[in-house]
Scaffold this active site. Structure first.
Site, PDB file in Angstrom:
ATOM      1  N   GLU A   1       1.930   8.335  -5.902  1.00  0.00           N
ATOM      2  CA  GLU A   1       0.918   7.794  -4.996  1.00  0.00           C
ATOM      3  C   GLU A   1       0.110   8.977  -4.481  1.00  0.00           C
ATOM      4  O   GLU A   1       0.674  10.035  -4.165  1.00  0.00           O
ATOM      5  CB  GLU A   1       1.556   7.025  -3.848  1.00  0.00           C
ATOM      6  CG  GLU A   1       2.343   5.797  -4.285  1.00  0.00           C
ATOM      7  CD  GLU A   1       1.492   4.750  -4.987  1.00  0.00           C
ATOM      8  OE1 GLU A   1       0.288   4.637  -4.663  1.00  0.00           O
ATOM      9  OE2 GLU A   1       2.030   4.043  -5.871  1.00  0.00           O
TER      10      GLU A   1
ATOM     11  N   HIS B   1       2.481  -0.571  -5.083  1.00  0.00           N
ATOM     12  CA  HIS B   1       1.802   0.628  -4.599  1.00  0.00           C
ATOM     13  C   HIS B   1       2.706   1.489  -3.734  1.00  0.00           C
ATOM     14  O   HIS B   1       2.236   2.314  -2.955  1.00  0.00           O
ATOM     15  CB  HIS B   1       0.494   0.290  -3.873  1.00  0.00           C
ATOM     16  CG  HIS B   1      -0.479  -0.450  -4.731  1.00  0.00           C
ATOM     17  ND1 HIS B   1      -1.039   0.117  -5.860  1.00  0.00           N
ATOM     18  CD2 HIS B   1      -0.967  -1.704  -4.646  1.00  0.00           C
ATOM     19  CE1 HIS B   1      -1.847  -0.775  -6.427  1.00  0.00           C
ATOM     20  NE2 HIS B   1      -1.817  -1.883  -5.709  1.00  0.00           N
TER      21      HIS B   1
ATOM     22  N   ASP C   1       7.034   0.875  -7.872  1.00  0.00           N
ATOM     23  CA  ASP C   1       6.242   0.901  -9.106  1.00  0.00           C
ATOM     24  C   ASP C   1       6.997   1.591 -10.236  1.00  0.00           C
ATOM     25  O   ASP C   1       6.942   1.158 -11.394  1.00  0.00           O
ATOM     26  CB  ASP C   1       4.898   1.586  -8.870  1.00  0.00           C
ATOM     27  CG  ASP C   1       3.942   0.736  -8.049  1.00  0.00           C
ATOM     28  OD1 ASP C   1       4.306  -0.407  -7.694  1.00  0.00           O
ATOM     29  OD2 ASP C   1       2.834   1.217  -7.747  1.00  0.00           O
TER      30      ASP C   1
END
Length: 200
Positions: free
Chosen positions: A16, A172, A177
């Site tokens: 991220e 997210h 993920d």
């Protein structure tokens, strides 16, 4: 494992970030999931790691990206590590798995893997890390594999086509993920296992 992927150990990685530019935008979270074989030669997600990462000095962070991933880089309760420390913790575990499976190096598995690999490589260069266990440019991309196996390239749609459960509220997050991408990768590889074995 070494024979199945030509000496490479597939490791799912998700990052991220504070934007889309690997050179200028912050790496804010990294997660990695090992892929493990069973006695029958099928694959399943194995051990995993997830770390919050402190933005490097001068890092750019786009408001739109932070809104999507829900990360507040300066939250006082966010247990973020310096970038080099977070990477070295992941790399230490990956190197051990590479040795355990008698592989030569790891290969990144990701959804739109080019993105994750670019951020990983940029962080490695920034931190001056000399022993990166991952191949510098090769990867397995579940967007491509999903297109081949299910006719879908969006992760949520691949998950549903594979008969897995998608949790939009957890998406997210690097940890979620990476785990769901690992499940997708294993589901697709296992579907092709009989073809692989017939050619051995």
């Amino acid at each position: 494992m070494a024979r199945r992927f030509r000496g490479f150990l597939p490791v799912v990685v998700d990052v991220e970030t504070g934007g889309f530019n690997a050179r200028t935008d912050a790496l804010l979270e990294i997660a990695a999931v090992l892929i493990e074989p069973d006695a029958e030669g099928c694959f399943a997600p194995g051990e995993s790691w997830r770390y919050h990462v402190q933005p490097f000095e001068g890092a750019n962070m786009e408001a739109a990206s932070l809104e999507v991933n829900g990360i507040d880089p300066w939250h006082p309760l966010r247990p973020a590590l310096p970038e080099r420390d977070a990477l070295q913790r992941v790399f230490r575990e990956v190197r051990a798995a590479v040795r355990r499976h008698d592989c030569t190096r790891a290969i990144l598995v990701g959804h739109n893997a080019f993105f994750d690999l670019n951020f990983l490589n940029a962080a490695v260069e920034r931190c001056g890390i000399k022993r990166n266990p991952f191949h510098p440019f090769s990867s397995f991309d579940t967007a491509t594999l999903g297109g081949v196996a299910y006719g879908q390239t969006v992760l949520s749609r691949i998950v549903e086509a594979a008969g897995l459960e998608w949790d939009s509220s957890a998406a997210h997050s690097a940890g979620y993920d990476a785990r769901i991408t690992a499940e997708v990768f294993c589901r697709i590889v296992n579907q092709f296992q009989s073809i692989y074995e017939a050619r051995q």
